[in-house]
Design a protein around this motif. Sequence first.
Motif, PDB file in Angstrom:
ATOM      1  N   ARG A   1      -9.391 -15.424   7.516  1.00 31.00           N
ATOM      2  CA  ARG A   1     -10.492 -14.721   6.830  1.00 31.00           C
ATOM      3  C   ARG A   1     -10.474 -13.243   7.186  1.00 31.00           C
ATOM      4  NH1 ARG A   1     -13.402 -19.632   7.802  1.00 31.00           N
ATOM      5  NH2 ARG A   1     -14.072 -18.835   9.799  1.00 31.00           N
ATOM      6  N   GLU A   2     -10.256 -12.940   8.468  1.00 32.32           N
ATOM      7  CA  GLU A   2     -10.198 -11.546   8.904  1.00 32.32           C
ATOM      8  C   GLU A   2      -9.038 -10.827   8.217  1.00 32.32           C
ATOM      9  OE1 GLU A   2      -9.636  -8.914  12.982  1.00 32.32           O
ATOM     10  OE2 GLU A   2      -9.975 -11.063  13.136  1.00 32.32           O
ATOM     11  N   ASN A   3      -7.900 -11.488   8.127  1.00 26.33           N
ATOM     12  CA  ASN A   3      -6.733 -10.905   7.468  1.00 26.33           C
ATOM     13  C   ASN A   3      -7.036 -10.605   6.001  1.00 26.33           C
ATOM     14  OD1 ASN A   3      -4.057 -10.026   7.274  1.00 26.33           O
ATOM     15  ND2 ASN A   3      -3.369 -12.035   6.590  1.00 26.33           N
ATOM     16  N   ALA A   4      -7.688 -11.538   5.324  1.00 25.99           N
ATOM     17  CA  ALA A   4      -8.033 -11.323   3.919  1.00 25.99           C
ATOM     18  C   ALA A   4      -8.992 -10.136   3.765  1.00 25.99           C
ATOM     19  CB  ALA A   4      -8.657 -12.582   3.331  1.00 25.99           C
ATOM     20  N   ARG A   5      -9.956 -10.037   4.655  1.00 30.16           N
ATOM     21  CA  ARG A   5     -10.907  -8.915   4.592  1.00 30.16           C
ATOM     22  C   ARG A   5     -10.199  -7.591   4.848  1.00 30.16           C
ATOM     23  NH1 ARG A   5     -15.386 -12.063   8.018  1.00 30.16           N
ATOM     24  NH2 ARG A   5     -16.178 -13.354   6.335  1.00 30.16           N
ATOM     25  N   LEU A   6      -9.279  -7.575   5.811  1.00 26.82           N
ATOM     26  CA  LEU A   6      -8.542  -6.347   6.111  1.00 26.82           C
ATOM     27  C   LEU A   6      -7.654  -5.938   4.933  1.00 26.82           C
ATOM     28  CD1 LEU A   6      -7.586  -7.013   9.835  1.00 26.82           C
ATOM     29  CD2 LEU A   6      -9.239  -5.348   8.974  1.00 26.82           C
ATOM     30  N   LYS A   7      -7.075  -6.908   4.252  1.00 27.28           N
ATOM     31  CA  LYS A   7      -6.276  -6.594   3.065  1.00 27.28           C
ATOM     32  C   LYS A   7      -7.152  -5.977   1.986  1.00 27.28           C
ATOM     33  CE  LYS A   7      -2.550  -9.935   3.628  1.00 27.28           C
ATOM     34  NZ  LYS A   7      -1.904 -11.140   3.074  1.00 27.28           N
ATOM     35  N   GLU A   8      -8.366  -6.519   1.809  1.00 27.80           N
ATOM     36  CA  GLU A   8      -9.292  -5.950   0.836  1.00 27.80           C
ATOM     37  C   GLU A   8      -9.665  -4.524   1.220  1.00 27.80           C
ATOM     38  OE1 GLU A   8     -12.670  -8.534   0.590  1.00 27.80           O
ATOM     39  OE2 GLU A   8     -11.500 -10.189  -0.250  1.00 27.80           O
ATOM     40  N   ASP A   9      -9.950  -4.304   2.502  1.00 25.16           N
ATOM     41  CA  ASP A   9     -10.296  -2.964   2.978  1.00 25.16           C
ATOM     42  C   ASP A   9      -9.149  -1.990   2.733  1.00 25.16           C
ATOM     43  OD1 ASP A   9     -12.709  -3.964   3.815  1.00 25.16           O
ATOM     44  OD2 ASP A   9     -12.208  -3.973   5.960  1.00 25.16           O
ATOM     45  N   ASN A  10      -7.928  -2.428   3.020  1.00 26.39           N
ATOM     46  CA  ASN A  10      -6.771  -1.561   2.805  1.00 26.39           C
ATOM     47  C   ASN A  10      -6.607  -1.216   1.332  1.00 26.39           C
ATOM     48  OD1 ASN A  10      -6.011  -1.296   5.458  1.00 26.39           O
ATOM     49  ND2 ASN A  10      -4.545  -2.972   5.406  1.00 26.39           N
ATOM     50  N   GLU A  11      -6.847  -2.166   0.470  1.00 23.37           N
ATOM     51  CA  GLU A  11      -6.731  -1.920  -0.971  1.00 23.37           C
ATOM     52  C   GLU A  11      -7.772  -0.894  -1.418  1.00 23.37           C
ATOM     53  OE1 GLU A  11      -5.195  -2.188  -4.784  1.00 23.37           O
ATOM     54  OE2 GLU A  11      -4.386  -2.854  -2.872  1.00 23.37           O
ATOM     55  N   ILE A  12      -8.986  -1.025  -0.907  1.00 25.78           N
ATOM     56  CA  ILE A  12     -10.045  -0.065  -1.245  1.00 25.78           C
ATOM     57  C   ILE A  12      -9.668   1.335  -0.755  1.00 25.78           C
ATOM     58  CG2 ILE A  12     -12.427   0.603  -0.709  1.00 25.78           C
ATOM     59  CD1 ILE A  12     -13.051  -2.454  -0.684  1.00 25.78           C
ATOM     60  N   LEU A  13      -9.184   1.415   0.484  1.00 27.24           N
ATOM     61  CA  LEU A  13      -8.785   2.715   1.034  1.00 27.24           C
ATOM     62  C   LEU A  13      -7.610   3.311   0.263  1.00 27.24           C
ATOM     63  CD1 LEU A  13      -9.108   1.967   4.842  1.00 27.24           C
ATOM     64  CD2 LEU A  13     -10.578   3.446   3.461  1.00 27.24           C
ATOM     65  N   ARG A  14      -6.663   2.469  -0.149  1.00 26.74           N
ATOM     66  CA  ARG A  14      -5.529   2.955  -0.912  1.00 26.74           C
ATOM     67  C   ARG A  14      -5.999   3.553  -2.240  1.00 26.74           C
ATOM     68  NH1 ARG A  14      -2.685   1.712  -5.027  1.00 26.74           N
ATOM     69  NH2 ARG A  14      -3.701  -0.270  -5.430  1.00 26.74           N
TER      70      ARG A  14
ATOM     71  N   ALA B   1      -9.016   4.715  -2.900  1.00 27.37           N
ATOM     72  CA  ALA B   1      -9.794   5.919  -2.622  1.00 27.37           C
ATOM     73  C   ALA B   1      -8.867   7.098  -2.335  1.00 27.37           C
ATOM     74  CB  ALA B   1     -10.734   5.685  -1.444  1.00 27.37           C
ATOM     75  N   ALA B   2      -7.811   6.873  -1.557  1.00 30.27           N
ATOM     76  CA  ALA B   2      -6.865   7.942  -1.248  1.00 30.27           C
ATOM     77  C   ALA B   2      -6.186   8.434  -2.518  1.00 30.27           C
ATOM     78  CB  ALA B   2      -5.829   7.449  -0.240  1.00 30.27           C
ATOM     79  N   ALA B   3      -5.829   7.519  -3.403  1.00 29.88           N
ATOM     80  CA  ALA B   3      -5.195   7.913  -4.664  1.00 29.88           C
ATOM     81  C   ALA B   3      -6.168   8.730  -5.510  1.00 29.88           C
ATOM     82  CB  ALA B   3      -4.726   6.679  -5.420  1.00 29.88           C
ATOM     83  N   TYR B   4      -7.422   8.333  -5.524  1.00 28.02           N
ATOM     84  CA  TYR B   4      -8.437   9.060  -6.296  1.00 28.02           C
ATOM     85  C   TYR B   4      -8.597  10.482  -5.759  1.00 28.02           C
ATOM     86  CZ  TYR B   4     -12.987  10.612  -7.929  1.00 28.02           C
ATOM     87  OH  TYR B   4     -14.008  11.340  -8.466  1.00 28.02           O
ATOM     88  N   PHE B   5      -8.743  10.613  -4.432  1.00 25.60           N
ATOM     89  CA  PHE B   5      -8.948  11.939  -3.854  1.00 25.60           C
ATOM     90  C   PHE B   5      -7.702  12.803  -3.969  1.00 25.60           C
ATOM     91  CE2 PHE B   5     -12.506   9.778  -1.629  1.00 25.60           C
ATOM     92  CZ  PHE B   5     -13.512  10.569  -2.135  1.00 25.60           C
ATOM     93  N   ALA B   6      -6.542  12.206  -3.906  1.00 22.85           N
ATOM     94  CA  ALA B   6      -5.309  12.978  -4.088  1.00 22.85           C
ATOM     95  C   ALA B   6      -5.244  13.509  -5.514  1.00 22.85           C
ATOM     96  CB  ALA B   6      -4.098  12.096  -3.786  1.00 22.85           C
ATOM     97  N   ARG B   7      -5.654  12.702  -6.443  1.00 25.17           N
ATOM     98  CA  ARG B   7      -5.654  13.113  -7.853  1.00 25.17           C
ATOM     99  C   ARG B   7      -6.682  14.232  -8.075  1.00 25.17           C
ATOM    100  NH1 ARG B   7      -6.163   8.255  -9.823  1.00 25.17           N
ATOM    101  NH2 ARG B   7      -8.398   8.362 -10.093  1.00 25.17           N
ATOM    102  N   GLU B   8      -7.841  14.125  -7.431  1.00 28.05           N
ATOM    103  CA  GLU B   8      -8.903  15.125  -7.594  1.00 28.05           C
ATOM    104  C   GLU B   8      -8.532  16.457  -6.966  1.00 28.05           C
ATOM    105  OE1 GLU B   8     -11.927  15.022  -9.258  1.00 28.05           O
ATOM    106  OE2 GLU B   8     -11.007  13.229 -10.113  1.00 28.05           O
ATOM    107  N   THR B   9      -7.791  16.451  -5.863  1.00 26.38           N
ATOM    108  CA  THR B   9      -7.464  17.712  -5.199  1.00 26.38           C
ATOM    109  C   THR B   9      -6.362  18.469  -5.915  1.00 26.38           C
ATOM    110  OG1 THR B   9      -5.915  16.588  -3.721  1.00 26.38           O
ATOM    111  CG2 THR B   9      -8.173  16.903  -2.928  1.00 26.38           C
TER     112      THR B   9
END
Length: 101
Positions: free
Chosen positions: A76-89, A91-99
Amino acid sequence: MAKRKNCPEEFKRDAVDLVYSSPDRTLTDIAHGLGIHLETLRKWIREDRTRAHAADGGRGADMTPDEKEELKRLRRENARLKEDNEILRKAAAYFARETTR
């Protein structure tokens, strides 16, 4: 007829975790406290056990109950961490595009 609620997966996981971590409480008490029907909670527990059984390929018979619980928790922890990583990925793509604009 009662209106169906679509509960988020995280809520379902937390409800099942609560059942596993509260051996002194009844399923009825937990379901009532969460505001869900008893049979709904039972269904989520069955689904969790089926998922865990399928994930270990049915090999859980040689594991102790503590090892099984640890494995479930880690998965369960692994699945949650994968979800968190996907969200961060994303978000990083969005902010890179905005800058670059």
